[in-house]
Design a protein around this motif. Structure first.
Motif, PDB file in Angstrom:
ATOM      1  N   LEU A  81       0.826  -1.202   0.000  1.00 26.83           N
ATOM      2  CA  LEU A  81       0.000   0.000   0.000  1.00 26.83           C
ATOM      3  C   LEU A  81       0.866   1.259   0.000  1.00 26.83           C
ATOM      4  CD1 LEU A  81      -2.998  -0.742   2.405  1.00 26.83           C
ATOM      5  CD2 LEU A  81      -2.806  -1.107  -0.060  1.00 26.83           C
ATOM      6  N   GLU A  82       1.932   1.245   0.791  1.00 31.60           N
ATOM      7  CA  GLU A  82       2.800   2.421   0.887  1.00 31.60           C
ATOM      8  C   GLU A  82       3.536   2.690  -0.423  1.00 31.60           C
ATOM      9  OE1 GLU A  82       5.346   1.595   4.167  1.00 31.60           O
ATOM     10  OE2 GLU A  82       3.899   2.308   5.677  1.00 31.60           O
ATOM     11  N   LYS A  83       4.029   1.640  -1.066  1.00 35.80           N
ATOM     12  CA  LYS A  83       4.834   1.834  -2.268  1.00 35.80           C
ATOM     13  C   LYS A  83       3.993   2.127  -3.506  1.00 35.80           C
ATOM     14  CE  LYS A  83       9.086  -0.690  -1.166  1.00 35.80           C
ATOM     15  NZ  LYS A  83      10.072   0.330  -1.589  1.00 35.80           N
ATOM     16  N   TYR A  84       2.763   1.587  -3.571  1.00 33.68           N
ATOM     17  CA  TYR A  84       2.017   1.662  -4.824  1.00 33.68           C
ATOM     18  C   TYR A  84       0.718   2.453  -4.736  1.00 33.68           C
ATOM     19  CZ  TYR A  84       5.484  -1.878  -5.633  1.00 33.68           C
ATOM     20  OH  TYR A  84       6.692  -2.525  -5.713  1.00 33.68           O
ATOM     21  N   ASN A  85       0.232   2.716  -3.515  1.00 31.22           N
ATOM     22  CA  ASN A  85      -0.981   3.522  -3.345  1.00 31.22           C
ATOM     23  C   ASN A  85      -2.030   3.178  -4.405  1.00 31.22           C
ATOM     24  OD1 ASN A  85      -2.650   5.495  -2.221  1.00 31.22           O
ATOM     25  ND2 ASN A  85      -1.840   7.099  -3.567  1.00 31.22           N
ATOM     26  N   PRO A  86      -2.406   1.913  -4.517  1.00 34.46           N
ATOM     27  CA  PRO A  86      -3.305   1.506  -5.596  1.00 34.46           C
ATOM     28  C   PRO A  86      -4.724   2.050  -5.435  1.00 34.46           C
ATOM     29  CG  PRO A  86      -2.974  -0.294  -4.055  1.00 34.46           C
ATOM     30  CD  PRO A  86      -2.033   0.795  -3.637  1.00 34.46           C
ATOM     31  N   LYS A  87      -5.418   2.129  -6.566  1.00 31.87           N
ATOM     32  CA  LYS A  87      -6.805   2.578  -6.555  1.00 31.87           C
ATOM     33  C   LYS A  87      -7.744   1.446  -6.128  1.00 31.87           C
ATOM     34  CE  LYS A  87      -5.819   5.597 -10.498  1.00 31.87           C
ATOM     35  NZ  LYS A  87      -6.095   5.829 -11.948  1.00 31.87           N
ATOM     36  N   PRO A 175      -8.800  -1.667   2.939  1.00 35.38           N
ATOM     37  CA  PRO A 175      -8.499  -0.242   2.836  1.00 35.38           C
ATOM     38  C   PRO A 175      -8.832   0.364   1.479  1.00 35.38           C
ATOM     39  CG  PRO A 175      -6.498  -1.510   2.602  1.00 35.38           C
ATOM     40  CD  PRO A 175      -7.585  -2.495   2.895  1.00 35.38           C
ATOM     41  N   LEU A 176      -9.214  -0.456   0.523  1.00 35.19           N
ATOM     42  CA  LEU A 176      -9.547   0.024  -0.812  1.00 35.19           C
ATOM     43  C   LEU A 176     -10.441  -1.014  -1.495  1.00 35.19           C
ATOM     44  CD1 LEU A 176      -6.401  -0.411  -3.093  1.00 35.19           C
ATOM     45  CD2 LEU A 176      -6.522  -1.291  -0.792  1.00 35.19           C
ATOM     46  N   PRO A 177     -11.073  -0.676  -2.612  1.00 36.31           N
ATOM     47  CA  PRO A 177     -11.990  -1.612  -3.260  1.00 36.31           C
ATOM     48  C   PRO A 177     -11.309  -2.924  -3.655  1.00 36.31           C
ATOM     49  CG  PRO A 177     -12.307   0.593  -4.131  1.00 36.31           C
ATOM     50  CD  PRO A 177     -11.081   0.651  -3.278  1.00 36.31           C
ATOM     51  N   VAL A 178     -12.055  -4.013  -3.524  1.00 38.57           N
ATOM     52  CA  VAL A 178     -11.568  -5.352  -3.854  1.00 38.57           C
ATOM     53  C   VAL A 178     -12.482  -5.964  -4.905  1.00 38.57           C
ATOM     54  CG1 VAL A 178     -11.065  -7.665  -3.002  1.00 38.57           C
ATOM     55  CG2 VAL A 178     -10.618  -5.673  -1.542  1.00 38.57           C
ATOM     56  N   ILE A 179     -11.889  -6.402  -6.012  1.00 39.71           N
ATOM     57  CA  ILE A 179     -12.626  -7.069  -7.076  1.00 39.71           C
ATOM     58  C   ILE A 179     -12.032  -8.447  -7.246  1.00 39.71           C
ATOM     59  CG2 ILE A 179     -13.225  -7.058  -9.539  1.00 39.71           C
ATOM     60  CD1 ILE A 179     -12.236  -3.830  -7.792  1.00 39.71           C
ATOM     61  N   LEU A 202      -4.003  -3.362 -16.362  1.00 39.82           N
ATOM     62  CA  LEU A 202      -4.428  -2.798 -15.080  1.00 39.82           C
ATOM     63  C   LEU A 202      -3.252  -2.263 -14.286  1.00 39.82           C
ATOM     64  CD1 LEU A 202      -6.965  -5.559 -13.933  1.00 39.82           C
ATOM     65  CD2 LEU A 202      -7.514  -3.336 -14.945  1.00 39.82           C
ATOM     66  N   ARG A 203      -2.095  -2.871 -14.452  1.00 41.56           N
ATOM     67  CA  ARG A 203      -0.907  -2.465 -13.704  1.00 41.56           C
ATOM     68  C   ARG A 203      -0.468  -1.053 -14.055  1.00 41.56           C
ATOM     69  NH1 ARG A 203       3.267  -6.028 -15.674  1.00 41.56           N
ATOM     70  NH2 ARG A 203       4.562  -4.997 -14.097  1.00 41.56           N
ATOM     71  N   SER A 204      -0.817  -0.595 -15.257  1.00 44.22           N
ATOM     72  CA  SER A 204      -0.505   0.778 -15.681  1.00 44.22           C
ATOM     73  C   SER A 204      -1.604   1.751 -15.294  1.00 44.22           C
ATOM     74  CB  SER A 204      -0.308   0.819 -17.203  1.00 44.22           C
ATOM     75  OG  SER A 204       0.746  -0.017 -17.605  1.00 44.22           O
ATOM     76  N   GLU A 205      -2.676   1.228 -14.714  1.00 43.22           N
ATOM     77  CA  GLU A 205      -3.840   2.043 -14.385  1.00 43.22           C
ATOM     78  C   GLU A 205      -4.034   2.185 -12.880  1.00 43.22           C
ATOM     79  OE1 GLU A 205      -7.018   0.127 -16.514  1.00 43.22           O
ATOM     80  OE2 GLU A 205      -5.993   0.318 -18.440  1.00 43.22           O
ATOM     81  N   GLY A 206      -2.987   1.883 -12.123  1.00 40.94           N
ATOM     82  CA  GLY A 206      -3.056   2.049 -10.681  1.00 40.94           C
ATOM     83  C   GLY A 206      -3.776   0.934  -9.953  1.00 40.94           C
ATOM     84  N   ILE A 207      -3.920  -0.219 -10.598  1.00 41.54           N
ATOM     85  CA  ILE A 207      -4.615  -1.350  -9.990  1.00 41.54           C
ATOM     86  C   ILE A 207      -3.604  -2.402  -9.560  1.00 41.54           C
ATOM     87  CG2 ILE A 207      -6.422  -3.077 -10.278  1.00 41.54           C
ATOM     88  CD1 ILE A 207      -7.372  -0.158 -10.552  1.00 41.54           C
ATOM     89  N   LEU A 208      -3.740  -2.877  -8.343  1.00 41.98           N
ATOM     90  CA  LEU A 208      -2.861  -3.902  -7.792  1.00 41.98           C
ATOM     91  C   LEU A 208      -3.428  -5.289  -8.101  1.00 41.98           C
ATOM     92  CD1 LEU A 208      -0.470  -4.734  -5.904  1.00 41.98           C
ATOM     93  CD2 LEU A 208      -2.072  -4.485  -3.993  1.00 41.98           C
ATOM     94  N   ILE A 209      -2.631  -6.133  -8.754  1.00 46.79           N
ATOM     95  CA  ILE A 209      -3.047  -7.495  -9.068  1.00 46.79           C
ATOM     96  C   ILE A 209      -2.403  -8.452  -8.069  1.00 46.79           C
ATOM     97  CG2 ILE A 209      -3.000  -9.360 -10.767  1.00 46.79           C
ATOM     98  CD1 ILE A 209      -2.934  -7.238 -12.957  1.00 46.79           C
ATOM     99  N   LEU A 210      -3.239  -9.172  -7.337  1.00 47.99           N
ATOM    100  CA  LEU A 210      -2.790 -10.186  -6.395  1.00 47.99           C
ATOM    101  C   LEU A 210      -3.388 -11.527  -6.801  1.00 47.99           C
ATOM    102  CD1 LEU A 210      -3.337  -8.362  -2.956  1.00 47.99           C
ATOM    103  CD2 LEU A 210      -1.210  -8.545  -4.259  1.00 47.99           C
TER     104      LEU A 210
END
Length: 306
Positions: A81-87, A175-179, A202-210
């Motif tokens: 979360l700290e490094k990437y501040n994802p949407k 802490p943020l939306p989960v899809i 998605l990785r270029s659009e501020g979305i974190l892929i787990l």
């Protein structure tokens, strides 16, 4: 890279996490995609409740609330979360295959709450990317059941491969939306890789892929869960995973796909569902380097697309 270089202690994985590149808005860099060890429900086992006798109770030592995995997940959740501040987070789990059923592997033995919200725009974006890649996909409704998954009811919601580790990482609220997105029910490495590759944008659009699973997952041989008791074949397979993931991007896919032919594979995974999420993350991050963040036997976490 030799296997001795993989982080297995708190100091080592904290350094690996600290060394992850930071992403700033507008710098043109992508957020890495992560395969992470989602653990078992034992991660949130109540500390004031005696464990069930037998092998499940023994799992508290290496997948319980005070285990190295729980400790790692807390560090992992904070750093990403700290490094990437994802949407938002787009998460794939071993417990939801495209047929719509979650795997029901555990009895309801915990009473916890975990709340999260989705994001309809991100969900539609995922469906659009998948369809453009020729992968059939659709949105689920808010009330559509996905199976019991040990939750004690047959209804909608996140499966325990998501809400259990997320609760360890972030407490009782996301802490943020989960899809959540299902994995391909074929469980074939090349199909899961293609699934991840389809959502790479998605990785270029501020979305974190787990993408969550476990590098060792079997209820046929409980000795396999820890390297202290696992057979030589299983220990060798666990190390082979780390070596394959650490290959240069030009040779990584072939090395990783060969893992399902390793002599220790079937002893580690009687069924593939907990292993193949690693291919989703690798496919999403195939354009960059990969780094093992936690190399502990059976509970590896790897960053792809660095």
């Amino acid at each position: 890279m030799t296997t001795s270089a993989y982080p297995t202690t708190k100091d080592e994985w904290q350094k690996a996490l600290s060394d992850l590149p930071e992403i700033k808005e507008g710098d043109g860099k992508k957020i890495p995609a992560f395969f992470f060890a989602h653990g078992s429900p034992m991660l949130i086992w109540p500390k004031n409740k005696a464990p069930r006798p037998g092998p499940f109770g023994d799992m508290l030592k290496y997948q319980g609330p005070e285990s190295p995995l729980a400790d790692f997940l807390k560090d992992f959740g904070k750093v990403i979360l700290e490094k990437y501040n994802p949407k938002a987070i787009v998460v794939f789990s071993a417990h939801w295959e495209e047929s719509g059923d979650m795997l029901d592997q555990f009895l309801k033995f915990y009473e916890v709450t975990f709340s999260s919200k989705g994001d309809s725009d991100v969900a539609r974006r995922v469906v659009d990317l998948l369809q453009k890649s020729g992968i059939q996909s659709r949105l689920t409704t808010g009330k559509e059941p996905r199976g019991r998954d040990g939750r004690g009811f047959n209804g909608p919601g996140l499966d325990h491969g998501v809400f259990v580790p997320f609760r360890v990482m972030w407490g009782d609220k996301a802490p943020l939306p989960v899809i959540q997105v299902s994995i391909d029910e074929s469980l074939r490495p090349e199909r899961e890789w293609a699934l991840g590759k389809a959502v790479d944008a998605l990785r270029s659009e501020g979305i974190l892929i787990l993408s969550g699973g476990l590098t060792i997952h079997t209820f046929q041989d409980f000795t396999a869960w820890t390297d202290k008791t696992a057979s030589p074949e299983v220990v060798a397979f666990s190390k082979a995973i780390l070596d394959a993931c650490s290959q240069p991007k030009e040779s990584r896919k072939a090395a990783m796909e060969a893992l399902t032919r390793h002599p220790g594979f079937r002893r580690s995974h009687p069924r593939e569902e907990h292993f193949v999420p690693i291919y989703v993350a690798a496919g999403a991050g195939e354009d960059g380097e990969a780094k093992v963040l936690n190399g502990v036997h059976g509970t590896a976490t790897v960053a792809f697309g660095l």
